[in-house]
Write a protein that holds these residues in place. Structure first.
Motif, PDB file in Angstrom:
ATOM      1  N   ALA A   2     -14.724  33.250   5.419  1.00 51.71           N
ATOM      2  CA  ALA A   2     -15.579  32.761   6.251  1.00 51.71           C
ATOM      3  C   ALA A   2     -15.594  33.323   7.933  1.00 51.71           C
ATOM      4  O   ALA A   2     -14.622  33.598   8.273  1.00 51.71           O
ATOM      5  N   THR A   3     -16.914  33.142   8.587  1.00 53.13           N
ATOM      6  CA  THR A   3     -16.767  33.750   9.924  1.00 53.13           C
ATOM      7  C   THR A   3     -16.903  32.657  10.876  1.00 53.13           C
ATOM      8  O   THR A   3     -17.463  31.675  10.869  1.00 53.13           O
ATOM      9  N   HIS A   4     -16.099  32.962  12.024  1.00 56.44           N
ATOM     10  CA  HIS A   4     -16.159  32.086  13.072  1.00 56.44           C
ATOM     11  C   HIS A   4     -17.314  32.621  14.009  1.00 56.44           C
ATOM     12  O   HIS A   4     -17.275  33.668  14.938  1.00 56.44           O
ATOM     13  N   CYS A   7     -12.116  46.042  12.760  1.00 53.43           N
ATOM     14  CA  CYS A   7     -12.044  44.613  12.075  1.00 53.43           C
ATOM     15  C   CYS A   7     -12.536  45.023  10.650  1.00 53.43           C
ATOM     16  O   CYS A   7     -12.105  44.290   9.901  1.00 53.43           O
ATOM     17  N   THR A   8     -13.503  45.959  10.539  1.00 53.10           N
ATOM     18  CA  THR A   8     -13.896  46.109   8.988  1.00 53.10           C
ATOM     19  C   THR A   8     -12.706  46.692   8.334  1.00 53.10           C
ATOM     20  O   THR A   8     -12.601  46.234   7.060  1.00 53.10           O
ATOM     21  N   ALA A   9     -12.107  47.545   8.816  1.00 57.39           N
ATOM     22  CA  ALA A   9     -10.977  48.030   7.939  1.00 57.39           C
ATOM     23  C   ALA A   9      -9.886  46.948   7.657  1.00 57.39           C
ATOM     24  O   ALA A   9      -9.120  47.049   6.910  1.00 57.39           O
ATOM     25  N   ALA A  55     -12.747  36.715  11.887  1.00 58.08           N
ATOM     26  CA  ALA A  55     -12.813  36.154  13.414  1.00 58.08           C
ATOM     27  C   ALA A  55     -12.918  37.412  14.625  1.00 58.08           C
ATOM     28  O   ALA A  55     -12.452  37.193  15.582  1.00 58.08           O
ATOM     29  N   ALA A  56     -13.770  38.136  14.039  1.00 57.37           N
ATOM     30  CA  ALA A  56     -14.467  39.245  14.934  1.00 57.37           C
ATOM     31  C   ALA A  56     -14.698  38.823  16.380  1.00 57.37           C
ATOM     32  O   ALA A  56     -14.277  39.526  17.329  1.00 57.37           O
ATOM     33  N   HIS A  57     -15.335  37.702  16.662  1.00 64.56           N
ATOM     34  CA  HIS A  57     -15.818  37.055  17.494  1.00 64.56           C
ATOM     35  C   HIS A  57     -14.760  36.334  18.292  1.00 64.56           C
ATOM     36  O   HIS A  57     -15.125  35.760  19.315  1.00 64.56           O
ATOM     37  N   PHE A 111     -25.256  34.117   6.885  1.00 67.12           N
ATOM     38  CA  PHE A 111     -25.411  34.332   8.306  1.00 67.12           C
ATOM     39  C   PHE A 111     -24.264  34.730   9.014  1.00 67.12           C
ATOM     40  O   PHE A 111     -23.405  33.966   9.462  1.00 67.12           O
ATOM     41  N   THR A 112     -24.058  36.009   8.902  1.00 69.19           N
ATOM     42  CA  THR A 112     -22.674  36.772   9.356  1.00 69.19           C
ATOM     43  C   THR A 112     -23.184  37.971   9.560  1.00 69.19           C
ATOM     44  O   THR A 112     -24.335  38.485   9.460  1.00 69.19           O
ATOM     45  N   PHE A 113     -22.304  38.858  10.454  1.00 67.24           N
ATOM     46  CA  PHE A 113     -22.387  40.169  10.339  1.00 67.24           C
ATOM     47  C   PHE A 113     -22.238  41.050   9.224  1.00 67.24           C
ATOM     48  O   PHE A 113     -21.167  40.430   8.525  1.00 67.24           O
ATOM     49  N   ALA A 114     -22.837  42.024   8.864  1.00 61.96           N
ATOM     50  CA  ALA A 114     -22.675  42.566   7.320  1.00 61.96           C
ATOM     51  C   ALA A 114     -21.363  43.175   7.023  1.00 61.96           C
ATOM     52  O   ALA A 114     -21.071  43.082   5.863  1.00 61.96           O
ATOM     53  N   ALA A 115     -20.454  43.617   7.923  1.00 59.91           N
ATOM     54  CA  ALA A 115     -19.299  43.830   7.818  1.00 59.91           C
ATOM     55  C   ALA A 115     -18.572  43.054   6.974  1.00 59.91           C
ATOM     56  O   ALA A 115     -17.568  43.485   6.200  1.00 59.91           O
ATOM     57  N   SER A 116     -18.721  41.570   7.025  1.00 63.89           N
ATOM     58  CA  SER A 116     -17.932  40.705   6.020  1.00 63.89           C
ATOM     59  C   SER A 116     -18.115  40.977   4.869  1.00 63.89           C
ATOM     60  O   SER A 116     -17.191  41.100   4.017  1.00 63.89           O
ATOM     61  N   ALA A 117     -19.562  41.100   4.372  1.00 64.11           N
ATOM     62  CA  ALA A 117     -19.787  41.246   3.043  1.00 64.11           C
ATOM     63  C   ALA A 117     -19.386  42.637   2.552  1.00 64.11           C
ATOM     64  O   ALA A 117     -19.067  42.921   1.481  1.00 64.11           O
TER      65      ALA A 117
HETATM   66  C1  PLP Z   1     -18.378  43.326  15.064  1.00 59.62           C
HETATM   67  C2  PLP Z   1     -17.996  42.285  13.711  1.00 59.62           C
HETATM   68  C3  PLP Z   1     -17.187  42.708  12.891  1.00 59.62           C
HETATM   69  C4  PLP Z   1     -16.968  44.480  12.605  1.00 59.62           C
HETATM   70  O1  PLP Z   1     -16.035  44.826  13.764  1.00 59.62           O
HETATM   71  P1  PLP Z   1     -15.648  46.176  13.723  1.00 59.62           P
HETATM   72  O2  PLP Z   1     -14.492  46.202  14.718  1.00 59.62           O
HETATM   73  O3  PLP Z   1     -16.836  46.836  14.554  1.00 59.62           O
HETATM   74  O4  PLP Z   1     -15.248  46.794  12.371  1.00 59.62           O
HETATM   75  C5  PLP Z   1     -17.148  42.137  11.527  1.00 59.62           C
HETATM   76  N1  PLP Z   1     -17.682  40.794  11.493  1.00 59.62           N
HETATM   77  C6  PLP Z   1     -18.194  40.153  12.649  1.00 59.62           C
HETATM   78  C7  PLP Z   1     -18.743  38.993  12.295  1.00 59.62           C
HETATM   79  C8  PLP Z   1     -18.630  41.094  13.904  1.00 59.62           C
HETATM   80  O5  PLP Z   1     -19.453  40.526  14.445  1.00 59.62           O
END
Ligand code: PLP
Length: 408
Positions: A141-143, A72-74, A169-171, A96-102
């Protein structure tokens, strides 16, 4: 009847301990059977299985274009690279999200402009986003936890400002907003298939979009920027999905319906059980929306519960219940982002300090949920004695469990 908390000398409610997460895995034969044709042909990456996964997801979500990637990060990095082309300025993103968004914003050389989230839904604060979008290049924006972040309203804010919008939409694979599947909103949505998510590939990501040009660019971008003639059109990544990962993803996708049914049953059981506990508030989800319940997260009101979040986590650890404080610290306070001026986000700070995610996964039994609820209920009933015990000098804190420690 609620027994004495373990921290006060009772028997731990889980022995062996209850792990926080356990990926639902298809039988290994399903994985091997799916992999076999590609494997025997010597096709190990970006082959027929990846194409089949993309087709299945497109059909399932009703989207025109699906591009599978290595994470998802890539996927977020490549998607933002495409939509940010020639657009200067920061990207509005909730803290308030996972750091990969930023991270996906920062890897593209843009600054995240962190905004608040709603304290009840934990989703991006639309009023704050609308204020912050002035001069911004895009919104991401994150779900959060698999519940939709009101994507129609987020689209509206982006549309009014004339900027693109991408959803993390990682989740969210299998979730819906008012009956419309996540994956159909914004310029693109990006899902994760990593082990704690709802559909798993080991590692993997999926980008969905209605934009054919964007999809074509992502296909080139995941292959270093190479359209096939080795004349790189732009600086891409190796973000291909391997056939091994696609085989597992396909087998896991086949379990999605039952996974969602079970996660929603368990969530309902938590909601019903915890309704009676003062000071424990479940994430609010609009009645027309469908969460995947990738996480089941509650906010603790320390004054009403008699324990703060950290104290509750410690009490639950003593019961053998592994939890996570998602998302704490909030991203704007991570050392990676706190170099400049730290933005003032008091609502997010308070939310981050009060949340705790409880175990939720298909292998969890109803009785497990009941025992977790019972542990929280007992913590509330014995709050005063627990606070005294936790503060006792020389007390040995409960050891945190490794999340995948329990077999089965
Ligand atoms: C897990 C997660 C990611 C990163 O997903 P990866 O597939 O591990 O790169 C990004 N955003 C959110 C909100 C996540 O929970």
């Amino acid at each position: 009847m609620t027994a004495t908390p373990a921290a006060l000398g009772g028997a731990p409610r889980f022995d062996p301990p209850l792990p926080f997460a356990r990926p639902a895995r298809p039988p290994i034969e399903d994985f091997v059977r799916r992999l076999e044709p590609s494997y025997e042909r010597g096709m190990l990456t970006n082959g027929a299985l990846v194409a089949e996964l993309e087709e299945q997801v497109a059909g399932l979500l009703g989207v025109d274009h699906v591009v599978a990637v290595s994470s998802c990060t890539a996927g977020l990095m490549l998607t933002l690279q495409a939509v940010l082309a020639d657009r200067p300025g920061p990207v509005v993103v909730p803290s308030f999200t996972f750091a990969a968004s930023a991270h996906a914003v920062a890897w593209n050389g843009h600054d995240p402009r962190f905004v608040e989230s709603d304290p009840r839904t934990f989703q991006i604060d639309l009023t704050h986003a609308a204020q912050a979008v002035d001069g911004a290049a895009a919104i991401l924006a994150t779900h959060v936890f698999g519940a939709p972040c009101d994507p129609v309203a987020v689209q509206q804010v982006a549309g009014d400002a004339g900027v693109p919008v991408v959803f993390d939409a990682a989740h969210g694979l299998g979730g819906h907003a008012g009956g419309i599947p996540l994956g159909r909103f914004g310029d693109a949505e990006v899902f994760s298939l990593s082990p704690t998510k709802v559909v798993v590939a080991g590692e993997g990501g999926i980008v969905t979009t209605g934009d054919a040009e964007l999809a074509a660019r992502l296909r080139v971008g995941r292959d270093y920027g190479n359209p096939g003639d080795y004349d790189m059109r732009f600086v891409g990544l190796n973000a291909r999905m391997s056939e091994l990962h696609a085989a597992l993803a396909l087998a896991s996708l086949g379990m999605l319906d039952e996974t969602l049914v079970r996660r929603r049953e368990l969530a309902r059981r938590y909601q019903d059980g915890l309704a009676a506990v003062p000071g424990v508030r479940c994430q609010e989800i609009a009645p027309d929306d469908g969460s995947t319940f990738k996480d089941f997260t509650v906010a603790v009101d320390a004054d009403r519960l008699g324990l703060d979040r950290d104290q509750l986590v410690e009490v639950l650890a003593g019961e053998g219940i592994d939890t996570r404080a998602y998302f704490d610290p909030p991203v704007h306070r991570h050392r990676a982002y706190a170099g400049g001026e730290v933005p003032d986000l008091p609502v997010t700070d308070a939310t981050s300090a009060s949340v705790v995610s409880l175990p939720i996964y298909p292998a969890l039994a109803d009785a497990d949920v009941d025992r977790v609820v019972d542990a929280v209920t007992a913590a509330a009933a014995h709050a005063e004695a627990l606070v005294a015990e936790l503060a006792r000098p020389g007390r040995v804190p409960a050891r945190r469990q490794a999340s995948l420690s329990r077999p089965g």
